[in-house]
Design a protein around this motif. Structure first.
Motif, short mmCIF file in Angstrom:
data_model
loop_
_atom_site.label_atom_id
_atom_site.label_comp_id
_atom_site.label_asym_id
_atom_site.label_seq_id
_atom_site.Cartn_x
_atom_site.Cartn_y
_atom_site.Cartn_z
N GLN A 236 68.81 -6.16 62.40
CA GLN A 236 69.36 -4.88 61.97
C GLN A 236 70.23 -5.07 60.74
OE1 GLN A 236 71.42 -2.74 65.03
NE2 GLN A 236 71.69 -0.91 63.80
N GLN A 237 71.10 -6.07 60.75
CA GLN A 237 71.94 -6.33 59.58
C GLN A 237 71.07 -6.68 58.37
OE1 GLN A 237 74.26 -9.47 61.38
NE2 GLN A 237 76.11 -8.20 61.41
N SER A 238 70.02 -7.48 58.60
CA SER A 238 69.15 -7.90 57.51
C SER A 238 68.46 -6.71 56.87
CB SER A 238 68.10 -8.89 58.02
OG SER A 238 68.70 -10.04 58.54
N LEU A 239 67.94 -5.80 57.68
CA LEU A 239 67.23 -4.64 57.13
C LEU A 239 68.16 -3.70 56.39
CD1 LEU A 239 64.78 -3.87 60.08
CD2 LEU A 239 64.18 -4.73 57.81
N VAL A 240 69.36 -3.49 56.93
CA VAL A 240 70.34 -2.63 56.23
C VAL A 240 70.73 -3.27 54.91
CG1 VAL A 240 72.68 -1.71 56.32
CG2 VAL A 240 71.18 -1.50 58.31
N LEU A 241 70.99 -4.57 54.91
CA LEU A 241 71.35 -5.26 53.67
C LEU A 241 70.21 -5.20 52.66
CD1 LEU A 241 73.32 -6.99 52.07
CD2 LEU A 241 72.42 -9.01 53.26
N MET A 242 68.98 -5.36 53.14
CA MET A 242 67.81 -5.29 52.26
C MET A 242 67.70 -3.90 51.64
SD MET A 242 63.89 -6.44 53.06
CE MET A 242 63.76 -5.40 54.52
N CYS A 243 67.94 -2.87 52.44
CA CYS A 243 67.86 -1.51 51.94
C CYS A 243 68.94 -1.25 50.88
CB CYS A 243 68.02 -0.54 53.11
SG CYS A 243 67.64 1.19 52.70
N ILE A 244 70.15 -1.73 51.13
CA ILE A 244 71.22 -1.58 50.14
C ILE A 244 70.85 -2.29 48.85
CG2 ILE A 244 73.62 -2.15 49.60
CD1 ILE A 244 74.24 -1.81 52.59
N TYR B 33 67.95 -2.92 47.49
CA TYR B 33 66.91 -2.25 46.69
C TYR B 33 67.31 -0.86 46.22
CZ TYR B 33 63.43 -5.86 47.51
OH TYR B 33 62.74 -7.05 47.51
N TYR B 34 68.10 -0.14 47.00
CA TYR B 34 68.35 1.27 46.70
C TYR B 34 69.78 1.55 46.31
CZ TYR B 34 63.75 1.90 48.76
OH TYR B 34 62.41 1.82 49.03
N GLN B 35 70.55 0.53 46.01
CA GLN B 35 71.94 0.75 45.62
C GLN B 35 72.04 1.53 44.31
OE1 GLN B 35 73.86 -3.07 44.27
NE2 GLN B 35 71.86 -3.92 44.85
N PRO B 36 73.08 2.36 44.20
CA PRO B 36 74.10 2.67 45.22
C PRO B 36 73.56 3.64 46.26
CG PRO B 36 74.51 3.94 43.23
CD PRO B 36 73.33 3.04 42.92
N ILE B 37 73.90 3.41 47.53
CA ILE B 37 73.38 4.23 48.62
C ILE B 37 74.49 4.45 49.65
CG2 ILE B 37 72.51 2.20 49.87
CD1 ILE B 37 70.11 3.94 50.75
N THR B 38 74.53 5.64 50.24
CA THR B 38 75.59 5.97 51.19
C THR B 38 75.19 5.55 52.61
OG1 THR B 38 74.73 8.17 51.74
CG2 THR B 38 76.17 8.00 49.79
N ARG B 39 76.18 5.50 53.49
CA ARG B 39 75.89 5.18 54.89
C ARG B 39 75.03 6.27 55.51
NH1 ARG B 39 78.42 5.56 60.08
NH2 ARG B 39 80.03 6.93 59.21
N GLY B 40 75.25 7.53 55.09
CA GLY B 40 74.44 8.62 55.60
C GLY B 40 72.98 8.47 55.22
N GLU B 41 72.71 8.06 53.98
CA GLU B 41 71.33 7.85 53.55
C GLU B 41 70.70 6.69 54.32
OE1 GLU B 41 71.14 9.29 48.91
OE2 GLU B 41 72.16 7.41 49.36
N LEU B 42 71.49 5.64 54.56
CA LEU B 42 70.99 4.52 55.34
C LEU B 42 70.62 4.97 56.75
CD1 LEU B 42 73.56 1.78 54.25
CD2 LEU B 42 71.10 1.76 53.77
N SER B 43 71.49 5.79 57.35
CA SER B 43 71.24 6.28 58.70
C SER B 43 69.98 7.14 58.73
CB SER B 43 72.44 7.08 59.21
OG SER B 43 73.60 6.26 59.29
N GLN B 44 69.81 7.99 57.71
CA GLN B 44 68.61 8.83 57.64
C GLN B 44 67.37 7.97 57.49
OE1 GLN B 44 68.53 11.45 54.25
NE2 GLN B 44 66.65 12.47 54.89
N PHE B 45 67.48 6.94 56.69
CA PHE B 45 66.33 6.07 56.45
C PHE B 45 65.86 5.40 57.73
CE2 PHE B 45 64.38 2.03 55.29
CZ PHE B 45 63.49 2.42 54.31
N PHE B 46 66.80 4.90 58.53
CA PHE B 46 66.44 4.15 59.72
C PHE B 46 66.27 5.01 60.97
CE2 PHE B 46 68.42 0.75 57.15
CZ PHE B 46 67.31 -0.07 57.05
N GLY B 47 66.55 6.31 60.85
CA GLY B 47 66.34 7.19 61.99
C GLY B 47 67.38 7.04 63.08
#
Length: 230
Positions: free
Chosen positions: A110-118, A120-134
């Motif tokens: 879970q940490q790895s996927l969130v870090l990977m998403c940040i 590639y898509y930085q800057p990104i908010t925690r809300g966008e991360l939450s939306q991305f992962f469902g």
């Protein structure tokens, strides 16, 4: 009052009194010594302070690297500079003999996927991360990645409430062996694997939710490289 610090004496960078071959060897020695002594990657600008104006840092690094072939350590380009590191093939021997590295717990999937998403898509908010992962990406998870030095706060997003965004750090680049963000794995491969696609995120087309910790062992190994401790 304590003793005054002694002024730093300027060193002779041009070494005009030396023959070219000896001058080059001295520059090589200086550059390798600076990199070896530094706990963090050393920038080109810092290395340029100890060599002549017309000296090529890249050629020096190439010559030093050639001399280190066959040795258990090497110079690596990370985080916009160079660092002296032992080769990965000797990591297990080092851990066995000294225990170094045992205190660094690998990232969870879970940490790895969130870090990977940040990354590639930085800057990104925690809300966008939450939306991305469902599912909600917790503040604790973000705090853990910040504590490890992998992410930091970015600019505030142009959204209601102006939430903070998150970006990766030089510590992230150094830990995973990247020189710049351009060295990240090919985005197309990750999109083909269904891991990342910001267009789908913004359109509300979400991937499968990030699994709970007790389900992680049954998932794909797509993010395995991100769990290495380096």
């Amino acid at each position: 009052m304590g003793p005054r610090a002694r002024p730093t004496e300027a060193i002779d960078t041009e070494l005009a009194d030396l023959p070219p071959e000896l001058r080059w060897r001295e520059w090589m020695g200086r550059v390798e010594a600076v990199i070896f002594a530094s706990p963090a990657p050393v920038s080109r600008e810092a290395l340029a302070r100890v060599v002549g104006r017309d000296c090529s840092i890249d050629l020096l690094i190439d010559d030093i690297s050639d001399e280190l072939r066959g040795r258990p350590y090497e110079l690596v380009a990370v985080a916009g500079g160079w660092q002296h590191r032992t080769k990965k093939v000797f990591a297990e021997a080092i851990r066995t003999a000294t225990g170094l590295g045992d205190q660094l717990r690998p990232l969870s999937q879970q940490q790895s996927l969130v870090l990977m998403c940040i990354a590639y898509y930085q800057p990104i908010t925690r809300g966008e991360l939450s939306q991305f992962f469902g599912k909600e990406v917790s503040r604790d998870l973000i705090a853990d990645l910040r504590r490890l030095g992998f992410i930091a706060s970015g600019p505030r997003a142009p959204q209601p409430g102006a939430p903070y965004t998150y970006v990766t750090t030089k510590g992230f680049l150094s830990h995973f062996g990247f020189d710049t963000l351009r060295d990240l794995p090919d985005m197309e491969l990750l999109e083909d694997a269904g891991l990342l696609n910001k267009d789908k995120l913004l359109a509300g087309e979400l991937p499968d939710p990030v699994p709970a910790d007790d389900e992680e062992q049954d998932q794909d190994e797509q993010a395995a490289d991100w769990t290495e401790t380096g």
